[in-house]
Design an enzyme around this catalytic site. Sequence first.
Site, PDB file in Angstrom:
ATOM      1  N   LYS A   1      10.025   5.516  -7.576  1.00 58.50           N
ATOM      2  CA  LYS A   1       8.923   6.384  -8.035  1.00 58.50           C
ATOM      3  C   LYS A   1       9.390   7.828  -8.239  1.00 58.50           C
ATOM      4  O   LYS A   1       8.906   8.765  -7.629  1.00 58.50           O
ATOM      5  CB  LYS A   1       7.740   6.337  -7.072  1.00 58.50           C
ATOM      6  CG  LYS A   1       7.144   4.952  -6.961  1.00 58.50           C
ATOM      7  CD  LYS A   1       5.808   4.952  -6.266  1.00 58.50           C
ATOM      8  CE  LYS A   1       5.238   3.550  -6.129  1.00 58.50           C
ATOM      9  NZ  LYS A   1       5.980   2.710  -5.147  1.00 58.50           N
TER      10      LYS A   1
ATOM     11  N   GLN B   1      -4.163   0.340   1.300  1.00 65.47           N
ATOM     12  CA  GLN B   1      -3.792  -0.691   0.317  1.00 65.47           C
ATOM     13  C   GLN B   1      -4.996  -1.595   0.034  1.00 65.47           C
ATOM     14  O   GLN B   1      -5.701  -1.983   0.968  1.00 65.47           O
ATOM     15  CB  GLN B   1      -2.614  -1.537   0.849  1.00 65.47           C
ATOM     16  CG  GLN B   1      -2.217  -2.720  -0.018  1.00 65.47           C
ATOM     17  CD  GLN B   1      -1.518  -2.322  -1.317  1.00 65.47           C
ATOM     18  OE1 GLN B   1      -2.100  -1.611  -2.127  1.00 65.47           O
ATOM     19  NE2 GLN B   1      -0.293  -2.744  -1.498  1.00 65.47           N
TER      20      GLN B   1
HETATM   21  N1  5IU Z   1       3.083  -0.524  -4.481  1.00 65.36           N
HETATM   22  C1  5IU Z   1       1.777  -0.802  -4.184  1.00 65.36           C
HETATM   23  N2  5IU Z   1       0.779  -0.261  -4.933  1.00 65.36           N
HETATM   24  C2  5IU Z   1       1.015   0.540  -5.994  1.00 65.36           C
HETATM   25  C3  5IU Z   1       2.367   0.812  -6.293  1.00 65.36           C
HETATM   26  C4  5IU Z   1       3.366   0.272  -5.548  1.00 65.36           C
HETATM   27  O1  5IU Z   1       1.481  -1.528  -3.265  1.00 65.36           O
HETATM   28  O2  5IU Z   1       0.082   0.981  -6.680  1.00 65.36           O
HETATM   29  I1  5IU Z   1       2.773   1.970  -7.827  1.00 65.36           I
HETATM   30  C5  5IU Z   1       4.228  -1.074  -3.746  1.00 65.36           C
HETATM   31  C6  5IU Z   1       4.264  -0.696  -2.301  1.00 65.36           C
HETATM   32  C7  5IU Z   1       4.923  -1.877  -1.686  1.00 65.36           C
HETATM   33  C8  5IU Z   1       4.499  -3.060  -2.520  1.00 65.36           C
HETATM   34  O3  5IU Z   1       6.324  -1.747  -1.831  1.00 65.36           O
HETATM   35  O4  5IU Z   1       4.187  -2.503  -3.784  1.00 65.36           O
HETATM   36  C9  5IU Z   1       3.294  -3.816  -1.990  1.00 65.36           C
HETATM   37  O5  5IU Z   1       3.568  -4.363  -0.730  1.00 65.36           O
HETATM   38  P1  5IU Z   1       2.480  -5.240   0.088  1.00 65.36           P
HETATM   39  O6  5IU Z   1       2.267  -6.506  -0.746  1.00 65.36           O
HETATM   40  O7  5IU Z   1       3.159  -5.513   1.369  1.00 65.36           O
HETATM   41  O8  5IU Z   1       1.237  -4.414   0.237  1.00 65.36           O
END
Ligand code: 5IU
Length: 494
Positions: free
Chosen positions: A321, A444
């Site tokens: 990012k 999340q």
């Molecule tokens: N990730 C997200 N959301 C976003 C973005 C990136 O979850 O909007 I941009 C990344 C963060 C993590 C992965 O590395 O995707 C999701 O992991 P989990 O499935 O464990 O939540």
Amino acid sequence: MLAKNTDQIKELALKLFEINAFKFGDFKMKVGINSPVYFDLRVIVSYPDVMQTVSDLLVAHIKELQLNAKHVCGVPYTALPLATIVSVQQSTPMLVRRKEAKAYGTKKLIEGIYQAGDTCLIVEDVVTSGSSVLDTVRDLQSEGIVVTDAIVVVDREQGGAGNIAKHGVRMHSLFTLSFLLNTLHEAGRVEKATVDAVAKYIAAVQINSDGSFIGGGDKRNPSEANEFSRTKLSYESRANLAKSSIAKRLFNLMATKQTNLCLAADLTKSDEILAIADKCGPYICLLKTHVDIVEDFSESFVSNLQALATRHNFLIMEDRKFVDIGNTVSLQYSKGVYKISNWADLVTAHTLPGRSIVQGLKAALDGDDAVKERGVFLLAEMSSSGNLIDDKYKENSNKIATEGSNVDFVAGIVCQSANCFSFPGLLQLTPGIKIDESVDKLGQQYQSPENAVKERGADIGVVGRGILQATNVEQAAINYRDRLWAAYTDRIAK
Ligand code: 5IU
């Protein structure tokens, strides 16, 4: 089309496709309906060799058809440089039509020296309904200038020639849309399905010069004429439409391996990451890392990870990012402890700094061949609750992704909804997927694999903890792979 120059014309058709003077996808047109093909001949000014070929062919065409007018006049603005070259090559004086009359002085609409009764040939780049050509014809006629012919580079075959003929002007074209399509198909650049879809669109969407549809009262819905909606196309056919080499590679990999699962390997020990990459490798198209959380990072970690990527046939994405000025991003990408550009096939970047973010990343790579091996996914949306991204930001991120100088490097967009972008050559990567749709304690927001793919347009689903925290990691990967893939096959089923 004149038989004499067919080879040269075909070669030019391929070249125009290569430089993105036209693209296939789902594009919004001036007349308010979507089109499966989009022309932007403005780009040719950046390719003097193409300018030369186009104008040579126009001049040859004019000679052969004996279009002996006293003046030439380009339709503003894209055709102006073409008309200029035609004028100079043939020693035919040019007239310039102003789009708006000057507010002061002479208020002239037509610049140049002419007399009533003079003849003038119109030069135009692309004709859809013919309305722009007719605007120019009208202004010339109001000065007493006689217009009988127009020469155009591309006739989209949507009624323009007929509309122009109604005003007593014949239209001649270097290319018709069908000819371009057939040429690309012959050269193996587009599939038969693309040719058919465009043909269907041309037949369904014929336009009057006022923008209304010819036979508009019937049941055909012009928006349904476009079968190029990206969520309806297979990964194989989208590989052909992709402009970035790595996106092509990823589309093909997904299609052959039959997986659209990305594993987010958010673990902090390199051995753990390697172990899970080995277990889940057969079921994923992409493995996503956050290398700055790895406590024992080393060069051997990346070389071992690359070996697993080769063995199991997946690509590696470092979810870095990036978000800084071009120069800093360029250094962050290739230098420091991680030297990301050495090993990550793909990276992610925010669009907050503007288009220079893409240029900064490209600058870190050593030449065009290195650019072909790498790519970036731009962030247009996030899955975290309360994030600050709004519609304008989304729209502008899409613009950066599809801009001419970036298309070879932008492989896709990270987002949460199908309306984020429409170009089918880009991939939608969607994180925040878990079978039990829920939230975590830190913002999340999860959705199911089916919802992500079928409702929200995900091409690749990113799963982290849904797999990492499962009691049987391999079985969990298989389960997510199966559900994401079934959702995709359902989505594209007619
Ligand atoms: N990730 C997200 N959301 C976003 C973005 C990136 O979850 O909007 I941009 C990344 C963060 C993590 C992965 O590395 O995707 C999701 O992991 P989990 O499935 O464990 O939540």
